[in-house]
Design a protein around this motif. Structure first.
Motif, PDB file in Angstrom:
ATOM      1  N   THR A 104      -0.890   0.610  -2.281  1.00 34.55           N
ATOM      2  CA  THR A 104       0.199  -0.086  -2.963  1.00 34.55           C
ATOM      3  C   THR A 104       1.400   0.843  -3.053  1.00 34.55           C
ATOM      4  OG1 THR A 104       0.829  -1.280  -4.975  1.00 34.55           O
ATOM      5  CG2 THR A 104      -0.664   0.589  -5.251  1.00 34.55           C
ATOM      6  N   ALA A 105       2.542   0.349  -2.601  1.00 34.01           N
ATOM      7  CA  ALA A 105       3.746   1.175  -2.571  1.00 34.01           C
ATOM      8  C   ALA A 105       4.972   0.413  -3.058  1.00 34.01           C
ATOM      9  CB  ALA A 105       3.999   1.681  -1.144  1.00 34.01           C
ATOM     10  N   MET A 106       4.770  -0.776  -3.610  1.00 26.10           N
ATOM     11  CA  MET A 106       5.860  -1.649  -4.049  1.00 26.10           C
ATOM     12  C   MET A 106       6.817  -1.959  -2.887  1.00 26.10           C
ATOM     13  SD  MET A 106       6.154  -3.136  -6.939  1.00 26.10           S
ATOM     14  CE  MET A 106       7.186  -3.805  -8.244  1.00 26.10           C
ATOM     15  N   LEU A 107       6.231  -1.999  -1.685  1.00 27.86           N
ATOM     16  CA  LEU A 107       6.974  -2.358  -0.474  1.00 27.86           C
ATOM     17  C   LEU A 107       6.182  -3.431   0.268  1.00 27.86           C
ATOM     18  CD1 LEU A 107       7.883   1.215   0.831  1.00 27.86           C
ATOM     19  CD2 LEU A 107       9.471  -0.431  -0.223  1.00 27.86           C
ATOM     20  N   PRO A 108       6.858  -4.406   0.883  1.00 31.80           N
ATOM     21  CA  PRO A 108       6.135  -5.440   1.637  1.00 31.80           C
ATOM     22  C   PRO A 108       5.608  -4.915   2.961  1.00 31.80           C
ATOM     23  CG  PRO A 108       8.504  -5.771   1.848  1.00 31.80           C
ATOM     24  CD  PRO A 108       8.323  -4.636   0.877  1.00 31.80           C
ATOM     25  N   THR A 109       4.608  -5.604   3.495  1.00 35.48           N
ATOM     26  CA  THR A 109       4.118  -5.319   4.844  1.00 35.48           C
ATOM     27  C   THR A 109       4.264  -6.571   5.695  1.00 35.48           C
ATOM     28  OG1 THR A 109       1.862  -5.983   4.275  1.00 35.48           O
ATOM     29  CG2 THR A 109       2.424  -3.648   3.997  1.00 35.48           C
ATOM     30  N   GLU A 110       4.258  -6.379   7.001  1.00 40.66           N
ATOM     31  CA  GLU A 110       4.405  -7.520   7.902  1.00 40.66           C
ATOM     32  C   GLU A 110       3.197  -8.445   7.861  1.00 40.66           C
ATOM     33  OE1 GLU A 110       7.391  -5.868  11.360  1.00 40.66           O
ATOM     34  OE2 GLU A 110       5.295  -5.197  11.427  1.00 40.66           O
ATOM     35  N   ASP A 111       2.045  -7.921   7.410  1.00 37.25           N
ATOM     36  CA  ASP A 111       0.871  -8.773   7.269  1.00 37.25           C
ATOM     37  C   ASP A 111       1.138  -9.954   6.329  1.00 37.25           C
ATOM     38  OD1 ASP A 111      -0.806  -7.347   8.955  1.00 37.25           O
ATOM     39  OD2 ASP A 111      -1.693  -6.152   7.334  1.00 37.25           O
ATOM     40  N   ALA A 112       1.995  -9.745   5.343  1.00 37.84           N
ATOM     41  CA  ALA A 112       2.211 -10.779   4.328  1.00 37.84           C
ATOM     42  C   ALA A 112       2.774 -12.055   4.944  1.00 37.84           C
ATOM     43  CB  ALA A 112       3.138 -10.255   3.237  1.00 37.84           C
ATOM     44  N   GLU A 113       3.713 -11.946   5.864  1.00 36.70           N
ATOM     45  CA  GLU A 113       4.274 -13.142   6.500  1.00 36.70           C
ATOM     46  C   GLU A 113       3.214 -13.843   7.329  1.00 36.70           C
ATOM     47  OE1 GLU A 113       6.453 -16.251   8.137  1.00 36.70           O
ATOM     48  OE2 GLU A 113       6.686 -15.096   6.280  1.00 36.70           O
ATOM     49  N   TRP A 114       2.342 -13.066   8.005  1.00 39.15           N
ATOM     50  CA  TRP A 114       1.263 -13.694   8.770  1.00 39.15           C
ATOM     51  C   TRP A 114       0.363 -14.502   7.836  1.00 39.15           C
ATOM     52  CZ3 TRP A 114      -3.816 -14.546   8.980  1.00 39.15           C
ATOM     53  CH2 TRP A 114      -4.356 -15.033  10.169  1.00 39.15           C
ATOM     54  N   VAL A 115       0.000 -13.908   6.700  1.00 36.56           N
ATOM     55  CA  VAL A 115      -0.867 -14.611   5.754  1.00 36.56           C
ATOM     56  C   VAL A 115      -0.174 -15.855   5.215  1.00 36.56           C
ATOM     57  CG1 VAL A 115      -2.053 -14.452   3.527  1.00 36.56           C
ATOM     58  CG2 VAL A 115      -2.138 -12.522   5.128  1.00 36.56           C
ATOM     59  N   GLY A 116       1.101 -15.738   4.859  1.00 34.72           N
ATOM     60  CA  GLY A 116       1.837 -16.902   4.369  1.00 34.72           C
ATOM     61  C   GLY A 116       1.880 -18.017   5.391  1.00 34.72           C
ATOM     62  N   ALA A 117       2.131 -17.678   6.650  1.00 28.89           N
ATOM     63  CA  ALA A 117       2.179 -18.695   7.705  1.00 28.89           C
ATOM     64  C   ALA A 117       0.811 -19.341   7.901  1.00 28.89           C
ATOM     65  CB  ALA A 117       2.665 -18.062   9.015  1.00 28.89           C
ATOM     66  N   GLU A 118      -0.262 -18.551   7.806  1.00 25.94           N
ATOM     67  CA  GLU A 118      -1.600 -19.107   7.976  1.00 25.94           C
ATOM     68  C   GLU A 118      -1.974 -20.016   6.807  1.00 25.94           C
ATOM     69  OE1 GLU A 118      -5.543 -19.731   9.564  1.00 25.94           O
ATOM     70  OE2 GLU A 118      -3.515 -19.397  10.344  1.00 25.94           O
ATOM     71  N   LEU A 119      -1.588 -19.629   5.599  1.00 23.68           N
ATOM     72  CA  LEU A 119      -1.843 -20.496   4.449  1.00 23.68           C
ATOM     73  C   LEU A 119      -1.060 -21.802   4.563  1.00 23.68           C
ATOM     74  CD1 LEU A 119      -1.855 -17.826   1.593  1.00 23.68           C
ATOM     75  CD2 LEU A 119      -3.830 -19.058   2.505  1.00 23.68           C
ATOM     76  N   THR A 120       0.143 -21.735   5.101  1.00 22.09           N
ATOM     77  CA  THR A 120       0.915 -22.963   5.349  1.00 22.09           C
ATOM     78  C   THR A 120       0.201 -23.836   6.372  1.00 22.09           C
ATOM     79  OG1 THR A 120       3.035 -21.943   4.782  1.00 22.09           O
ATOM     80  CG2 THR A 120       3.102 -23.882   6.211  1.00 22.09           C
ATOM     81  N   ARG A 121      -0.300 -23.229   7.453  1.00 18.93           N
ATOM     82  CA  ARG A 121      -1.034 -24.004   8.454  1.00 18.93           C
ATOM     83  C   ARG A 121      -2.239 -24.702   7.850  1.00 18.93           C
ATOM     84  NH1 ARG A 121      -5.504 -24.055  11.611  1.00 18.93           N
ATOM     85  NH2 ARG A 121      -6.391 -22.170  10.665  1.00 18.93           N
ATOM     86  N   ARG A 122      -2.929 -23.996   6.975  1.00 15.08           N
ATOM     87  CA  ARG A 122      -4.165 -24.551   6.412  1.00 15.08           C
ATOM     88  C   ARG A 122      -3.908 -25.574   5.314  1.00 15.08           C
ATOM     89  NH1 ARG A 122      -9.119 -20.720   6.427  1.00 15.08           N
ATOM     90  NH2 ARG A 122      -8.778 -19.389   8.230  1.00 15.08           N
ATOM     91  N   ASN A 323      -0.074  -6.246  -2.835  1.00 11.93           N
ATOM     92  CA  ASN A 323      -0.137  -4.879  -2.322  1.00 11.93           C
ATOM     93  C   ASN A 323      -0.674  -4.861  -0.890  1.00 11.93           C
ATOM     94  OD1 ASN A 323      -3.156  -3.964  -2.236  1.00 11.93           O
ATOM     95  ND2 ASN A 323      -2.955  -5.033  -4.188  1.00 11.93           N
ATOM     96  N   ALA A 324      -0.393  -3.784  -0.198  1.00 13.41           N
ATOM     97  CA  ALA A 324      -0.701  -3.702   1.234  1.00 13.41           C
ATOM     98  C   ALA A 324      -2.183  -3.854   1.524  1.00 13.41           C
ATOM     99  CB  ALA A 324      -0.192  -2.372   1.791  1.00 13.41           C
ATOM    100  N   LEU A 325      -3.041  -3.330   0.639  1.00 17.11           N
ATOM    101  CA  LEU A 325      -4.477  -3.391   0.883  1.00 17.11           C
ATOM    102  C   LEU A 325      -5.010  -4.809   0.759  1.00 17.11           C
ATOM    103  CD1 LEU A 325      -6.867  -1.434   1.470  1.00 17.11           C
ATOM    104  CD2 LEU A 325      -7.363  -1.537  -0.982  1.00 17.11           C
ATOM    105  N   SER A 326      -4.644  -5.518  -0.319  1.00 14.79           N
ATOM    106  CA  SER A 326      -5.157  -6.875  -0.494  1.00 14.79           C
ATOM    107  C   SER A 326      -4.594  -7.816   0.556  1.00 14.79           C
ATOM    108  CB  SER A 326      -4.863  -7.395  -1.905  1.00 14.79           C
ATOM    109  OG  SER A 326      -3.480  -7.518  -2.144  1.00 14.79           O
ATOM    110  N   VAL A 327      -3.344  -7.606   0.962  1.00 18.29           N
ATOM    111  CA  VAL A 327      -2.755  -8.448   2.000  1.00 18.29           C
ATOM    112  C   VAL A 327      -3.443  -8.204   3.343  1.00 18.29           C
ATOM    113  CG1 VAL A 327      -0.649  -8.919   3.310  1.00 18.29           C
ATOM    114  CG2 VAL A 327      -0.539  -8.714   0.822  1.00 18.29           C
TER     115      VAL A 327
END
Length: 450
Positions: A104-122, A323-327
């Motif tokens: 956790t670094a209080m910074l976003p990671t690119e994984d987050a957009e992938w997860v958001g897009a996949e949740l939208t698909r589902r 955070n980066a780990l959970s994402v």
């Protein structure tokens, strides 16, 4: 049911559990510095005098400190629906934490957009934000609903489950009015000040409560789960959506447990159209993770409100959320483990489990029922299956439940300790299911013996 025989069998299985598990018994007795002797008080909700202590777990198997291996149908009460320590999640967590560095670094990671897009698909919701638990996702969704509608109250179903959300701890009382749910501790205020309640499958009661005009959102599971599975009757969910729109209330679907229905939960499987959706537990593959989604229209309404602080003091975030780990764990789980193909296999296994349980019940002509929601199956001590949460609560039989749980555990099978729920994961096998069918049938035969 011969209660005298049940009591004798329960005492026998309780004694056998103590005999088989001396190290767990000793660990529990020595846990003097833990509140309730366990790291989380819910762990005391177990059949027998003490919980079994975890040594390790992989896939659909759990091993305790006494060396016993179990077929695990509990799966962390849905938190391990992906199986224990699935390889893709293990590797993603190792890469993020050990190789790249930084949980956790209080910074976003690119994984987050992938997860958001996949949740939208589902699930279909257009915009997503992350939490560490489904409880927090629900709390934050509630705050957004109140903010955008200007209304104070949340409506839930009697005997629903939305984590430890204060607004959800309300049930329909004997007089038909809302009353605090039995067992609630330390409520900040009378729950009727914050909440309204209606029985699941009761559209007339729902409309009566919505007609007051003060409900910001209806927070509901598309099927009740934590009081035993209570499935919606034909037309009920469509009626809920129509009534919420008519009376200007938002609709929040909590899919944390109903995710078992399929890759997009009940929302996708039943073509539902909530304004918000919350989910947690399983999507992180065992790493704490949660999320809430918003429709495009609702997200635009909220972001257009210059008077709403959604960045600092708005109460809709947390330092460790997203955070980066959970994402990274969410991405690995959704991309490689709880896939569309995995859900198809898990659902087939759950159908097999349902058939086996029904066969055992019918062989002894028991007035019980079996309900299934995708990869999740539950047997109940009544027939027909309850249609409301209050009906379901009324047919609880703790002694019978404890006997079955202990009987199964003493023979290497774990069910969810809160009720008779069995969940499939990608590593569950047909043999696992058939083993339950055989042991369950043996338990029923002992109960029926004259």
């Amino acid at each position: 049911m011969d209660r005298t025989r049940l009591h004798a069998l329960l005492a026998r299985e309780s004694a056998e559990a103590e005999r088989r598990n001396p190290r767990s018994r000793a660990a529990y007795a020595g846990a003097d510095h833990l509140f309730g002797r366990v790291p989380m008080t819910w762990m005391n909700k177990t059949a027998g005098a003490f919980p079994r202590y975890l040594a390790g777990a992989r896939g659909a198997r759990v091993t305790d400190v006494d060396g016993h291996e179990y077929i695990d149908f509990c799966l962390g009460d849905t938190g391990a629906m992906a199986g224990h320590s699935p390889a893709p999640v293990t590797e993603a967590v190792r890469l993020r934490f050990a190789e790249l560095g930084g949980a956790t670094a209080m910074l976003p990671t690119e994984d987050a957009e992938w997860v958001g897009a996949e949740l939208t698909r589902r699930f279909g919701l257009a915009r997503w934000s992350f939490s560490l638990t489904a409880t927090d996702a629900n709390r934050w969704a509630i705050r957004l609903a109140r903010a955008v509608t200007g209304r104070p109250k949340i409506l839930v179903n009697s005997y629903c489950y939305h984590g430890s959300v204060d607004e959800s701890l309300i049930v329909v009382g004997p007089d038909g009015a809302g009353t605090p749910r039995p067992g609630n501790v330390g409520a900040p205020c009378d729950v009727t000040l914050t909440s309204r309640v209606a029985e699941f499958n009761d559209l007339a009661a729902l409309e009566r409560e919505l007609a007051h005009g003060d409900v910001a959102a209806v927070l509901m599971e598309p099927a009740l789960t934590n009081i035993g599975i209570v499935l919606p009757e034909p037309g009920y969910l469509a009626g809920v959506r129509e009534l919420t729109r008519r009376y200007g209330s938002l609709l929040i679907n909590d899919e944390t447990h109903t995710f078992s229905a399929g890759p997009g939960g009940c929302t996708a499987d039943w073509d539902l159209e909530p304004d918000l959706l919350t989910i947690g537990k399983a999507i992180g593959g065992g790493i704490p993770a949660g999320a809430y989604g918003l429709s495009a229209e609702l997200a635009e309404r909220l972001l257009a409100r210059a008077d709403l602080d959604l960045v600092d003091m708005g109460g809709v975030g947390g330092t460790l959320a997203g955070n980066a780990l959970s994402v990274a764990a969410m991405r690995a789980t959704l991309e490689h483990v709880l896939t569309d193909e995995a859900f198809a296999r898990m659902t087939k296994l759950s159908e097999r489990f349902e058939a086996g349980a029904r066969a055992g019940i019918e062989a002894h002509r028991l007035p019980w029922s079996v309900s299934r929601l995708g990869a999740r199956t539950e047997y109940r001590f009544t027939s027909p299956a309850p249609r409301t949460g209050t009906e379901s609560a009324a047919v609880s039989d703790p002694e019978l439940e404890d006997f079955l749980h202990l009987y199964l555990a003493n023979r290497g099978i774990l069910l969810t300790p809160f009720h008779n729920m069995a969940l499939m994961c990608p590593d569950t096998t047909e043999q696992d299911v058939d083993t339950h069918t055989e042991v369950f049938a043996a338990a029923l035969a002992e109960l029926a013996d004259r």
